[in-house]
Scaffold this motif. Structure first.
Motif, PDB file in Angstrom:
ATOM      1  N   TYR A  11      38.885  21.274 -80.165  1.00 30.88           N
ATOM      2  CA  TYR A  11      38.464  22.541 -80.780  1.00 30.88           C
ATOM      3  C   TYR A  11      38.594  23.590 -79.690  1.00 30.88           C
ATOM      4  O   TYR A  11      37.706  23.714 -78.858  1.00 30.88           O
ATOM      5  CB  TYR A  11      37.016  22.468 -81.263  1.00 30.88           C
ATOM      6  CG  TYR A  11      36.776  21.434 -82.351  1.00 30.88           C
ATOM      7  CD1 TYR A  11      37.375  21.549 -83.593  1.00 30.88           C
ATOM      8  CD2 TYR A  11      35.927  20.351 -82.121  1.00 30.88           C
ATOM      9  CE1 TYR A  11      37.139  20.611 -84.588  1.00 30.88           C
ATOM     10  CE2 TYR A  11      35.688  19.415 -83.120  1.00 30.88           C
ATOM     11  CZ  TYR A  11      36.298  19.544 -84.349  1.00 30.88           C
ATOM     12  OH  TYR A  11      36.067  18.617 -85.325  1.00 30.88           O
ATOM     13  N   TYR A  45      35.404  11.729 -89.496  1.00 33.67           N
ATOM     14  CA  TYR A  45      36.113  12.650 -90.396  1.00 33.67           C
ATOM     15  C   TYR A  45      37.620  12.445 -90.293  1.00 33.67           C
ATOM     16  O   TYR A  45      38.337  12.566 -91.289  1.00 33.67           O
ATOM     17  CB  TYR A  45      35.760  14.103 -90.068  1.00 33.67           C
ATOM     18  CG  TYR A  45      34.295  14.442 -90.282  1.00 33.67           C
ATOM     19  CD1 TYR A  45      33.530  13.795 -91.258  1.00 33.67           C
ATOM     20  CD2 TYR A  45      33.650  15.381 -89.485  1.00 33.67           C
ATOM     21  CE1 TYR A  45      32.192  14.092 -91.435  1.00 33.67           C
ATOM     22  CE2 TYR A  45      32.307  15.682 -89.663  1.00 33.67           C
ATOM     23  CZ  TYR A  45      31.582  15.033 -90.631  1.00 33.67           C
ATOM     24  OH  TYR A  45      30.268  15.309 -90.815  1.00 33.67           O
ATOM     25  N   LEU A  50      39.544  13.707 -93.539  1.00 36.40           N
ATOM     26  CA  LEU A  50      38.988  15.048 -93.755  1.00 36.40           C
ATOM     27  C   LEU A  50      39.467  16.015 -92.675  1.00 36.40           C
ATOM     28  O   LEU A  50      39.590  17.205 -92.918  1.00 36.40           O
ATOM     29  CB  LEU A  50      37.457  14.993 -93.755  1.00 36.40           C
ATOM     30  CG  LEU A  50      36.814  14.287 -94.950  1.00 36.40           C
ATOM     31  CD1 LEU A  50      35.334  14.056 -94.721  1.00 36.40           C
ATOM     32  CD2 LEU A  50      37.029  15.081 -96.223  1.00 36.40           C
ATOM     33  N   LEU A  51      39.682  15.489 -91.481  1.00 35.67           N
ATOM     34  CA  LEU A  51      40.244  16.300 -90.398  1.00 35.67           C
ATOM     35  C   LEU A  51      41.569  15.670 -89.983  1.00 35.67           C
ATOM     36  O   LEU A  51      41.718  14.446 -90.031  1.00 35.67           O
ATOM     37  CB  LEU A  51      39.297  16.334 -89.188  1.00 35.67           C
ATOM     38  CG  LEU A  51      37.952  17.038 -89.349  1.00 35.67           C
ATOM     39  CD1 LEU A  51      37.176  16.977 -88.040  1.00 35.67           C
ATOM     40  CD2 LEU A  51      38.151  18.488 -89.764  1.00 35.67           C
ATOM     41  N   SER A  74      43.419  14.196-100.940  1.00 30.29           N
ATOM     42  CA  SER A  74      42.363  14.372-101.962  1.00 30.29           C
ATOM     43  C   SER A  74      42.359  13.180-102.904  1.00 30.29           C
ATOM     44  O   SER A  74      41.297  12.631-103.235  1.00 30.29           O
ATOM     45  CB  SER A  74      42.620  15.631-102.777  1.00 30.29           C
ATOM     46  OG  SER A  74      42.250  16.747-102.060  1.00 30.29           O
ATOM     47  N   ARG A  77      40.857  10.178-101.174  1.00 28.65           N
ATOM     48  CA  ARG A  77      39.400  10.252-101.066  1.00 28.65           C
ATOM     49  C   ARG A  77      38.749   9.944-102.399  1.00 28.65           C
ATOM     50  O   ARG A  77      37.742   9.247-102.478  1.00 28.65           O
ATOM     51  CB  ARG A  77      38.985  11.669-100.629  1.00 28.65           C
ATOM     52  CG  ARG A  77      39.221  11.973 -99.179  1.00 28.65           C
ATOM     53  CD  ARG A  77      38.367  13.153 -98.711  1.00 28.65           C
ATOM     54  NE  ARG A  77      38.593  14.363 -99.474  1.00 28.65           N
ATOM     55  CZ  ARG A  77      39.556  15.234 -99.198  1.00 28.65           C
ATOM     56  NH1 ARG A  77      40.368  15.018 -98.178  1.00 28.65           N
ATOM     57  NH2 ARG A  77      39.700  16.315 -99.924  1.00 28.65           N
TER      58      ARG A  77
ATOM     59  N   LEU B 682      35.036  18.830-102.835  1.00 31.50           N
ATOM     60  CA  LEU B 682      36.379  18.514-102.344  1.00 31.50           C
ATOM     61  C   LEU B 682      36.383  17.188-101.579  1.00 31.50           C
ATOM     62  O   LEU B 682      37.338  16.421-101.656  1.00 31.50           O
ATOM     63  CB  LEU B 682      36.895  19.645-101.449  1.00 31.50           C
ATOM     64  CG  LEU B 682      37.178  20.968-102.168  1.00 31.50           C
ATOM     65  CD1 LEU B 682      37.608  22.039-101.176  1.00 31.50           C
ATOM     66  CD2 LEU B 682      38.262  20.788-103.238  1.00 31.50           C
ATOM     67  N   ILE B 762      38.527  22.156 -95.592  1.00 29.74           N
ATOM     68  CA  ILE B 762      37.327  21.421 -95.173  1.00 29.74           C
ATOM     69  C   ILE B 762      37.174  21.525 -93.658  1.00 29.74           C
ATOM     70  O   ILE B 762      38.093  21.227 -92.907  1.00 29.74           O
ATOM     71  CB  ILE B 762      37.430  19.942 -95.598  1.00 29.74           C
ATOM     72  CG1 ILE B 762      37.534  19.856 -97.122  1.00 29.74           C
ATOM     73  CG2 ILE B 762      36.230  19.155 -95.109  1.00 29.74           C
ATOM     74  CD1 ILE B 762      37.878  18.486 -97.637  1.00 29.74           C
ATOM     75  N   ARG B 763      35.975  21.987 -93.229  1.00 32.81           N
ATOM     76  CA  ARG B 763      35.702  22.078 -91.797  1.00 32.81           C
ATOM     77  C   ARG B 763      34.549  21.138 -91.467  1.00 32.81           C
ATOM     78  O   ARG B 763      33.667  20.909 -92.310  1.00 32.81           O
ATOM     79  CB  ARG B 763      35.304  23.509 -91.422  1.00 32.81           C
ATOM     80  CG  ARG B 763      36.364  24.536 -91.756  1.00 32.81           C
ATOM     81  CD  ARG B 763      35.918  25.930 -91.408  1.00 32.81           C
ATOM     82  NE  ARG B 763      34.565  26.196 -91.899  1.00 32.81           N
ATOM     83  CZ  ARG B 763      33.992  27.383 -91.846  1.00 32.81           C
ATOM     84  NH1 ARG B 763      34.623  28.394 -91.330  1.00 32.81           N
ATOM     85  NH2 ARG B 763      32.758  27.554 -92.301  1.00 32.81           N
ATOM     86  N   ALA B 764      34.585  20.636 -90.229  1.00 26.89           N
ATOM     87  CA  ALA B 764      33.557  19.673 -89.830  1.00 26.89           C
ATOM     88  C   ALA B 764      32.159  20.265 -90.006  1.00 26.89           C
ATOM     89  O   ALA B 764      31.246  19.601 -90.487  1.00 26.89           O
ATOM     90  CB  ALA B 764      33.781  19.259 -88.385  1.00 26.89           C
ATOM     91  N   ASP B 766      31.080  22.316 -92.125  1.00 26.56           N
ATOM     92  CA  ASP B 766      30.608  22.422 -93.504  1.00 26.56           C
ATOM     93  C   ASP B 766      30.014  21.116 -94.009  1.00 26.56           C
ATOM     94  O   ASP B 766      29.409  21.088 -95.074  1.00 26.56           O
ATOM     95  CB  ASP B 766      31.777  22.811 -94.414  1.00 26.56           C
ATOM     96  CG  ASP B 766      32.265  24.211 -94.099  1.00 26.56           C
ATOM     97  OD1 ASP B 766      31.418  25.049 -93.738  1.00 26.56           O
ATOM     98  OD2 ASP B 766      33.481  24.450 -94.190  1.00 26.56           O
TER      99      ASP B 766
END
Lengths: 217, 770
Positions: A11, A45, A50-51, A74, A77, B682, B762-764, B766
């Protein structure tokens, strides 16, 4: 079944993951443990799609999740994964019953079958009486049990749980955790959970320790 | 900078992208409010300036000049060109010391025209108009002598001989405000204030309450940490004042752009010189200070709950349940309007229904009640729509939307109320404006034109005017009237004739028969008859035979006349174009005593209306001083109608755009607050289109329900108004053509806002609670 290989993610200037790897097999419960900021949740994640990591890959039964587009992830998941977060994250406008039914509905399961499955889970988790209440009207423990039911309802291949007991007292923690592990094992579902609670980690089949974005046994 | 102010600045800066967006929306919100508010505040001074300009150019009659000598003669000609007033002042200098009127460098000499730029342009391009104004344009009137940049106005120089009958004057500029000019625009600031400031206030409240839940929690947290009530108030006030100050400055800038545009484009039904509405440094400072103080106060006042019950601010408040009795006012209101709305459907075509005062009052009460009822009925209507949408068998997006709507917060309803009221006002206004339009200029097949040419240079000119081509023509000349000796009504028909004068109508029998739409077998060419409405035969209104009255002939000599024995009783004479209920008819082409100064000439000119303009040009070409009056075409009422139409249309449109903007901003704000919920869906794998569809339903469903209700009531109320006044026949669809585009704007804005899904990436962060 699911493996994360050499994941790297930053990040800005902060390195969250540095060549971190982990695997989980069918029916196995793996706990990611480590101090705050060690990259546990980020790892989870990434494994859940998700990431997207900067480098490395996440492979589920031969399919690299990092190569999939947003819609495919999606679909994955919705079909193959279940999620439990620290706070139940239920849809506030729907009742507990409807929340649990939601993944089944999204997967096109018929109404009769949905109802039967939800009833079974409500009974299993001891929240039948609260089934028609909205999340705001039930206790944290009851909401988290509903979240577990929702994660398991569509019989996913993997459940990802990020501090699933972090907001609960010790008694509720054990109830929720035991329910999660029991229900997952019934369907041979793998569980990847993030925790900093040794008691929770002890219930896992295997523990992956994380420190400064790297993982090790 | 104090600690509280520093904290406020840090909170503003530390809000991240959402905080900056919120601040920007608040600044824009305040700016729009300030710009519109400034316009409403400045308008009266713009109108005062207009009235002052009008007063400054009014000639001062010598009799009212306190001993000052006569320097010129004048006559005012109130003419129009295709519905636009074109006033002219005819001037004849009698003294070299005569001062020129405002906006002119020198007094116009005979044959010279000094016109406004707009009039000069028209005179150069429209020969028909140029024919009405004798002379040539030698200069243009400067802004100092005009009411607005588009005004049609001219000074026409004549010789004193040409203006023998003109009024004597000593100069220009009466010492009082021209009330007629002021009254024409009196309602403008009030109408704009109601139509624009109310939605602007809603807009400001919406912007002021953006991220309200987040901010309430933040301030409650400060209180829980032990910060004193006053200190939290100061922090909140400073935070709001920062937005207020910046918004105030932007608002002044916005006004400086908006004001010249409005000044020139007839958006309010009239124009003005932009510099009149300009703000100086002192005005700007005052406006910014006021916005800073007001914003700070609003910011602090919005914190009552967080300050008094800090824990309560941390939990969501459940909205009250919808009560069905809230539908009662709407039902009763519609019930009261119903008889008027249904009546035209049952009454014979073309018949006019007259309503009693009680009926009128009941219908008006019904309209008010229905309007209030729309607002009250919103909660149960939205709740009902939500319940239908939330049915377990409904598709998931609709069901989710229904569930979210079932607890629709008051803020949603407030914003919807703003839109509903404006649509409703739009519908009713369309009805009212249609009625005003019909009152100012009803639709007719032919126009009756009356010409008073008493200032004409000669009787021959009047005779030539009388012979101008027209469908029909007749003249009316009144005998001399004696002022009443006492205050009581005339005791006999003869006394009445002496008191009010005798109308002598002159026209050939053939013309009279066409005009009164009846055969007159006893009418003979050259004959003289007493003329009376059949309903007045034998009453004191019937002109008696043998009464002697005095007329003036074409050289001004007095001539005695004795009323004849023969009588013509005509059904409906009073309603005929003659506009005479009793008098004497001379069946001839030419008035009995020639073309005297007090002979008024009447003509019927067939449609289209351009024929009337041609006819007026022909008359004024012969006598530029003639007063030409077109019946059923009230210039003042038409101007008032145009001003009201402009003000109301612009007000409703601007108000609606503000309301729609408030609605969109509020919807987006809620979408931002809902970000985590979207992310959870989501994460579960819900397709984005399902999330979006749910959001669209959530926004558009209540909007459709409320707008449909407002359109229905607006249509009925607009038509009820028209039926009450009886000028419009049948149902009027103009209410719908006004409201539907407004509703379309609202729905388009709602659809646009609904498409924005906040949280699709999607962000961590959130996935973790704060």
């Amino acid at each position: 079944m699911l493996s994360a290989e050499n994941l790297t993610l930053s990040y800005g200037n902060t390195v969250a993951l540095a060549n971190a790897s982990a695997t989980v097999r069918r029916g196995e419960v793996v706990a990611l443990v480590g101090p705050s900021g060690s990259g546990k949740s980020t790892m989870l994640y990434c494994m859940a799609g998700l990431l997207r990591p900067d480098s490395g890959k996440v492979v589920l039964d031969g399919v690299d999740l990092t190569k999939l587009d947003d819609d495919s992830r999606s679909d994955l998941r919705r079909r193959d994964f279940g999620f439990v977060f620290q706070f139940a994250e239920l849809v506030p406008e729907l009742s507990l019953r409807e929340n649990i039914e939601l993944p089944l509905e999204l997967n096109g399961v018929g109404r009769r079958e949905r109802r039967a499955r939800v009833q079974e889970l409500l009974h299993e988790l001891g929240i039948e009486e609260q089934a028609d209440r909205r999340p705001a009207k039930v206790s944290g423990g009851q909401a988290q049990r509903a979240a577990v039911a929702r994660a398991i309802a569509h019989r996913p291949r993997v459940i990802f749980a990020d501090e699933p007991t972090g907001a609960l007292d010790s008694q509720n923690s054990l109830v929720v955790l035991d329910a999660l592990i029991k229900l997952a094992s019934m369907d041979d579902t793998a569980v990847v959970l993030v925790t900093h609670d040794p008691q929770v980690a002890d219930r896992a089949h295997r523990t992956v320790h994380m420190r400064d974005g790297t993982a090790g046994l | 900078m104090s600690g509280n102010a520093r904290l406020a600045v840090r909170l503003v800066r530390g809000g991240g992208v959402a905080g900056i967006v919120r601040l920007a929306l608040m600044i824009v919100g305040v700016a729009v409010g300030v710009a519109v508010g400034t316009l409403v505040v400045v308008l009266p001074s713009i109108l005062d300036d207009r009235a002052d300009r009008s007063s400054a150019r009014l000639p001062v009659p010598t009799v009212a000049a306190g001993g000052r000598p006569t320097t010129f003669l004048f006559a005012l000609v109130d003419d129009s060109w295709h519905g636009e007033r074109f006033s002219r002042v005819l001037l004849a200098q009698v003294d070299a010391a005569a001062e020129p009127p405002p906006g002119l460098e020198r007094f116009p000499a005979p044959g010279e025209i000094v016109a406004s730029p707009a009039a000069a342009e028209l005179l150069a391009t429209e020969p028909g108009l140029a024919a009405r104004v004798p002379g040539r344009v030698v200069a243009e009137i400067t802004p100092a002598g005009l009411l607005d940049p588009d005004e049609l106005f001219a000074y026409v120089g004549l010789t004193p001989e040409q203006l023998q009958d003109g009024s004597e004057a000593s100069g220009f500029g009466v010492g009082f405000q021209d009330d007629m000019v002021r009254e024409l625009f009196d309602g403008v600031p009030r109408e704009l204030a109601v139509l624009v400031l109310a939605p602007a206030a809603i807009y400001l409240i919406v912007c002021g309450r953006l991220a309200a839940a987040t901010r309430a929690r933040r301030y409650a947290a400060l209180r829980l940490l032990g910060m004193r009530r006053g200190a939290v108030l100061r922090v909140a006030a400073t935070e709001a004042a920062i937005a207020g100050g910046l918004g105030g400055l932007l608002g002044v800038f916005l006004y400086s752009l908006l004001s010249p545009l409005l000044a020139r484009n007839h958006a309010l039904g009239f124009t003005w010189f932009p510099e009149v509405g300009a703000l100086d440094a002192l005005d700007t400072t005052a406006i910014v200070l006021v916005t800073v103080v007001l914003s700070g106060a609003v910011g602090a006042l919005g914190l009552r709950q967080s300050l008094s019950r800090p824990l309560a601010a941390r939990v969501s408040v459940e909205e009250p349940r919808a009560r069905w009795w809230l539908l009662v006012p709407l039902t009763v209101g519609l019930g009261l309007m119903l008889p008027v709305i249904v009546r035209p459907l049952t009454a014979p075509p073309g018949s006019r229904v007259v309503y009693s005062d009680t009926q009128v009052n009941l219908v008006l009460a019904g309209m008010v009640l229905a309007a209030v009822g729309v607002l009250l009925a919103m909660r149960p209507i939205v709740a009902a729509a939500a319940r239908v949408a939330a049915h377990p068998a409904a598709p998931l997006p609709l069901r989710l939307a229904g569930r979210r709507l079932s607890g629709a917060p008051a803020s949603v309803l407030r914003v919807l109320a703003g839109l509903a009221v404006l649509v409703l006002v739009g519908g009713v206004s369309a009805g009212v404006l249609r009625d005003d339009e019909l009152a100012a200029g009803p639709e007719v097949d032919a126009f009756t034109v009356t010409v008073d040419a008493h200032r004409a240079a000669s009787a021959e000119v009047r005779g030539r005017i009388a012979m101008l081509a027209a469908e029909h023509r007749w003249t009316v000349q009144y005998s001399e009237a004696s002022p009443p000796a006492g205050l009581g009504p005339p005791e006999s028909a003869a006394e009445r004739v002496a008191m009010f004068g005798l109308a002598m109508v002159t026209a050939p029998c053939t013309e009279i028969q066409v005009l009164i739409r009846a055969a007159l077998p006893s009418c003979r060419s050259g004959g003289q008859y007493r003329l009376v409405d059949a309903a007045l035969v034998g009453t004191a209104d019937e002109v008696p035979a043998g009464v002697t009255v005095t007329f003036e002939d074409e050289v001004g000599a007095k001539v005695s006349y004795r009323t004849p024995e023969a009588v013509l009783a005509v059904d409906g004479l009073e309603r005929s174009p003659l506009h005479v209920s009793s008098g004497v008819l001379v069946a001839a082409d030419r008035p009995l005593f020639g073309w005297g100064r007090d002979v008024t000439m009447h003509f019927v000119v067939a449609e289209p209306e351009s024929n009337v303009e041609e006819f007026k040009s022909a008359v004024l070409a012969l006598d530029p001083t003639a007063a030409v009056n077109v019946h059923m075409r009230n210039l003042g009422a038409m101007e008032a109608y145009r001003v009201h139409r402009g003000t109301i249309s612009t007000g409703v449109l601007v108000g609606f755009v503000l309301g729609a903007a408030a609605f969109v901003i509020s919807a987006v704000d809620r979408a931002i607050e809902r970000r985590r919920d979207v992310v959870s869906l989501l994460v579960l794998g819900m397709p984005l289109r399902t999330v979006r569809a749910s959001q669209l339903f959530q926004i558009v469903l209540p909007l459709l329900a409320v707008l449909a209700m407002a359109i229905g009531v607006g249509h009925l109320a607009g038509n009820a108004w028209l039926q009450l006044n009886g000028r419009h026949q049948g149902w009027y669809g103009g209410t719908l053509t006004t409201m539907l585009p407004l509703a379309g704007i609202g729905i388009a804005a709602g659809l646009g806002a609904g498409m924005i899904v906040v949280g699709r990436k999607i962000r961590a962060e959130d996935m973790r609670r704060e």
